[in-house]
Design an enzyme around this catalytic site. Structure first.
Site, PDB file in Angstrom:
ATOM      1  N   HIS A 297      76.775  45.894  61.528  1.00 31.97           N
ATOM      2  CA  HIS A 297      75.425  45.564  62.000  1.00 31.97           C
ATOM      3  C   HIS A 297      75.278  44.040  62.011  1.00 31.97           C
ATOM      4  O   HIS A 297      75.748  43.356  61.085  1.00 31.97           O
ATOM      5  CB  HIS A 297      74.344  46.121  61.065  1.00 31.97           C
ATOM      6  CG  HIS A 297      74.320  47.606  60.923  1.00 31.97           C
ATOM      7  ND1 HIS A 297      73.849  48.446  61.911  1.00 31.97           N
ATOM      8  CD2 HIS A 297      74.685  48.407  59.901  1.00 31.97           C
ATOM      9  CE1 HIS A 297      73.938  49.705  61.490  1.00 31.97           C
ATOM     10  NE2 HIS A 297      74.440  49.704  60.277  1.00 31.97           N
TER      11      HIS A 297
ATOM     12  N   HIS B 283      83.358  54.486  58.146  1.00 34.80           N
ATOM     13  CA  HIS B 283      82.166  54.984  57.451  1.00 34.80           C
ATOM     14  C   HIS B 283      81.598  56.132  58.273  1.00 34.80           C
ATOM     15  O   HIS B 283      81.419  55.997  59.485  1.00 34.80           O
ATOM     16  CB  HIS B 283      81.177  53.812  57.356  1.00 34.80           C
ATOM     17  CG  HIS B 283      79.868  54.107  56.712  1.00 34.80           C
ATOM     18  ND1 HIS B 283      79.682  55.091  55.775  1.00 34.80           N
ATOM     19  CD2 HIS B 283      78.651  53.503  56.874  1.00 34.80           C
ATOM     20  CE1 HIS B 283      78.416  55.083  55.377  1.00 34.80           C
ATOM     21  NE2 HIS B 283      77.766  54.145  56.038  1.00 34.80           N
TER      22      HIS B 283
ATOM     23  N   ASP C 228      75.164  56.479  62.288  1.00 33.29           N
ATOM     24  CA  ASP C 228      74.954  55.309  63.149  1.00 33.29           C
ATOM     25  C   ASP C 228      76.289  54.686  63.569  1.00 33.29           C
ATOM     26  O   ASP C 228      76.336  53.891  64.513  1.00 33.29           O
ATOM     27  CB  ASP C 228      74.040  54.253  62.489  1.00 33.29           C
ATOM     28  CG  ASP C 228      74.442  53.880  61.090  1.00 33.29           C
ATOM     29  OD1 ASP C 228      75.035  54.715  60.384  1.00 33.29           O
ATOM     30  OD2 ASP C 228      74.153  52.738  60.675  1.00 33.29           O
TER      31      ASP C 228
ATOM     32  N   TYR D  43      69.128  43.627  53.936  1.00 29.64           N
ATOM     33  CA  TYR D  43      70.049  44.741  54.135  1.00 29.64           C
ATOM     34  C   TYR D  43      70.662  45.157  52.800  1.00 29.64           C
ATOM     35  O   TYR D  43      70.690  46.335  52.434  1.00 29.64           O
ATOM     36  CB  TYR D  43      71.148  44.348  55.133  1.00 29.64           C
ATOM     37  CG  TYR D  43      71.952  45.526  55.583  1.00 29.64           C
ATOM     38  CD1 TYR D  43      71.593  46.245  56.708  1.00 29.64           C
ATOM     39  CD2 TYR D  43      73.047  45.965  54.841  1.00 29.64           C
ATOM     40  CE1 TYR D  43      72.311  47.360  57.101  1.00 29.64           C
ATOM     41  CE2 TYR D  43      73.766  47.072  55.212  1.00 29.64           C
ATOM     42  CZ  TYR D  43      73.397  47.764  56.347  1.00 29.64           C
ATOM     43  OH  TYR D  43      74.101  48.877  56.722  1.00 29.64           O
TER      44      TYR D  43
ATOM     45  N   GLU E 150      78.629  57.605  58.234  1.00 30.39           N
ATOM     46  CA  GLU E 150      77.193  57.710  58.531  1.00 30.39           C
ATOM     47  C   GLU E 150      76.998  57.715  60.051  1.00 30.39           C
ATOM     48  O   GLU E 150      77.674  56.975  60.781  1.00 30.39           O
ATOM     49  CB  GLU E 150      76.405  56.566  57.872  1.00 30.39           C
ATOM     50  CG  GLU E 150      74.922  56.865  57.863  1.00 30.39           C
ATOM     51  CD  GLU E 150      74.099  56.047  56.868  1.00 30.39           C
ATOM     52  OE1 GLU E 150      74.624  55.094  56.262  1.00 30.39           O
ATOM     53  OE2 GLU E 150      72.894  56.365  56.728  1.00 30.39           O
TER      54      GLU E 150
ATOM     55  N   HIS F  15      78.353  51.800  51.108  1.00 31.47           N
ATOM     56  CA  HIS F  15      77.440  52.408  50.178  1.00 31.47           C
ATOM     57  C   HIS F  15      77.564  53.940  50.138  1.00 31.47           C
ATOM     58  O   HIS F  15      76.728  54.620  49.531  1.00 31.47           O
ATOM     59  CB  HIS F  15      75.992  52.034  50.550  1.00 31.47           C
ATOM     60  CG  HIS F  15      75.567  52.565  51.906  1.00 31.47           C
ATOM     61  ND1 HIS F  15      74.510  53.440  52.040  1.00 31.47           N
ATOM     62  CD2 HIS F  15      76.069  52.423  53.159  1.00 31.47           C
ATOM     63  CE1 HIS F  15      74.349  53.766  53.321  1.00 31.47           C
ATOM     64  NE2 HIS F  15      75.298  53.161  54.016  1.00 31.47           N
TER      65      HIS F  15
ATOM     66  N   HIS G 165      65.576  55.127  59.286  1.00 24.74           N
ATOM     67  CA  HIS G 165      65.298  56.009  58.136  1.00 24.74           C
ATOM     68  C   HIS G 165      64.501  55.295  57.028  1.00 24.74           C
ATOM     69  O   HIS G 165      64.908  55.182  55.881  1.00 24.74           O
ATOM     70  CB  HIS G 165      66.537  56.736  57.600  1.00 24.74           C
ATOM     71  CG  HIS G 165      67.709  55.916  57.156  1.00 24.74           C
ATOM     72  ND1 HIS G 165      67.602  54.851  56.314  1.00 24.74           N
ATOM     73  CD2 HIS G 165      69.030  56.050  57.436  1.00 24.74           C
ATOM     74  CE1 HIS G 165      68.795  54.370  56.088  1.00 24.74           C
ATOM     75  NE2 HIS G 165      69.678  55.055  56.759  1.00 24.74           N
TER      76      HIS G 165
ATOM     77  N   ASP H 161      79.392  48.509  56.864  1.00 24.63           N
ATOM     78  CA  ASP H 161      78.030  48.051  56.538  1.00 24.63           C
ATOM     79  C   ASP H 161      78.006  46.766  55.700  1.00 24.63           C
ATOM     80  O   ASP H 161      77.029  46.004  55.757  1.00 24.63           O
ATOM     81  CB  ASP H 161      77.282  49.138  55.761  1.00 24.63           C
ATOM     82  CG  ASP H 161      76.751  50.246  56.651  1.00 24.63           C
ATOM     83  OD1 ASP H 161      76.639  50.043  57.874  1.00 24.63           O
ATOM     84  OD2 ASP H 161      76.442  51.321  56.126  1.00 24.63           O
TER      85      ASP H 161
END
Ligand code: FEO
Length: 402
Positions: free
Chosen positions: A223, A78, A82, A192, A80, A145, A24, A164
């Site tokens: 990650h 989280h 991913d 990052y 999100e 985040h 993104h 993250d």
């Protein structure tokens, strides 16, 4: 290797996305990984998942260690996609599994998926779930985040599963921080942080305070590599980044049409090149926004230049400023500069933009019509010297605060 042993009974079962180059708009020039961790215990648990297209690979990795149907818990730190994207397929293959997440995460998951038939158990800071020999302890870290961001801690292993936070977009076959050059890992962790987490520095500081009482031997993010040998270094780096601590560094960001603004940028960089000051000259049309943001994170001063284009600025500079406005690093000192021809714009437009930021303005914009002459270039060098002075002072003041 499908899996990697992380701690006693804890295995990495994630997916390495070697060839993703645009996450993104993040320039993932090194690819990335989506880390999921399987805890083998009396009640097996999976911590986070992967992007939806890689659910089969995740199930295959889990299946090399245990029958997926035996998994009792899936922690969603989280929402999100991913990390949550594979949840629907996993829950089809893991009928006994309960999703452990906080209330905001449950709401976010319901916004992404049809969760009506999912077994969801809400958890929050300080709550624990026993797996048998090991315990899952939850720590909410809101806005690191996303609002629902959460970490999971295993006290018996002194292991933090940090989602993250502390991550890097970095695809490798290695899984640990001591298997790769530390400077590269810290740069990728900085990139990052700068691009994903920078606007939420106060939330990060609160999260670091919440983690400060934990005994941490290993930090396993969602990650990149797992921190086991340099835990102290990544925690210290996050303290600096959360404070957006300025270094004695001047960034000269510019675009140019017929090289006049480029000549001004070079002159500013020459002036700023003083002992103890790091200077970078970045052509915004030839540099990714990802790298630009990474360099902005610790730059005390910025010079921003564009020629006038249709009474505005060059589009790449407009994009860079829009991105910086979102990331909003505080307490910088900035200078606007640029050339113009038959119409104004450029430097003046940038100056107006600087006034919208929580920054100090160095001086009025430096402008020149058509080509910069000797006097204009000397004016640029003088402004560069002033930026260097400001950068040294900001870095010294920041050091005194530590
Ligand atoms: Fe890696 Fe915020 O997802």
């Amino acid at each position: 290797m499908l899996t990697t042993h992380i701690r006693q009974g804890v295995h990495w079962v994630g997916y390495v996305d070697w060839n993703i180059r645009d996450f993104h708009s993040y320039d993932t020039h090194q690819g990335t990984t989506y880390n999921a961790y399987l805890i083998l215990d009396e009640r097996p648990a999976l911590i986070d998942t992967v992007k939806a297209p890689y659910a089969a690979q995740l199930l295959h990795s889990i299946g090399s260690l245990i029958d997926p149907a035996q998994v009792q818990y899936i922690v969603c730190n989280h929402a999100e996609p991913d990390h949550s994207g594979a949840l629907p397929e996993l829950l089809r293959q893991m009928p006994a599994a309960t999703v452990l997440c906080n209330k905001k995460c449950a709401a976010a998951l319901a916004g992404h998926f049809d969760t009506g038939r999912w077994k969801i158990q809400l958890v929050g800071t300080g709550e624990q779930v026993s797996l048998g020999r090991r315990t899952l302890r939850f720590i909410d870290t809101p806005m690191v985040h996303w609002p629902e961001s959460m970490c999971t801690y295993l006290p018996e292993e002194e292991l933090l599963l940090s989602m993250d936070a502390f991550g890097q977009h970095f695809a490798t076959s290695e899984r640990f921080d001591d298997e790769l050059p530390l400077d590269i890992l810290l740069y990728e962790a900085k990139a990052y942080y700068a691009n994903i987490i920078m606007p939420y520095g106060s939330a990060v500081a609160k999260a670091l305070d919440a983690l400060a009482g934990l005994s941490l031997r290993t930090i396993a993010p969602s990650h990149g590599v797992v921190w086991r040998s340099h835990v102290d270094k990544i925690l210290a780096a996050y303290r600096d980044w959360a404070a957006c601590r300025p270094a004695a560094k001047v960034l000269v960001l510019y675009d140019t049409m017929w090289e006049s603004t480029a000549a001004m940028a070079e002159a500013i960089a020459q002036g700023a090149s003083q002992p103890g000051v790091s200077v970078q000259l970045i052509h915004v049309r030839r540099t990714s926004l990802t790298r630009l943001a990474t360099e902005v994170l610790d730059a005390a001063c910025l010079a921003l230049g564009s020629p006038a284009l249709h009474r505005e600025m060059m589009p790449a500079m407009a994009a860079a400023l829009a991105y910086l406005q979102a990331l909003r690093p505080p307490d910088r000192t900035a200078l606007a500069f640029g050339s113009y021809g038959w119409g104004k714009g450029g430097a003046d437009t940038i100056q107006q933009w600087i006034a919208t930021m929580p920054w100090q303005v160095l001086r009025e914009p430096i402008r020149c019509q058509y080509r910069p002459g000797k006097d204009t270039l000397e004016e640029c060098r003088a402004a560069g010297r002033l930026l260097a002075e400001r950068a040294l002072a900001a870095a010294a003041a920041s050091l005194q605060q530590t």
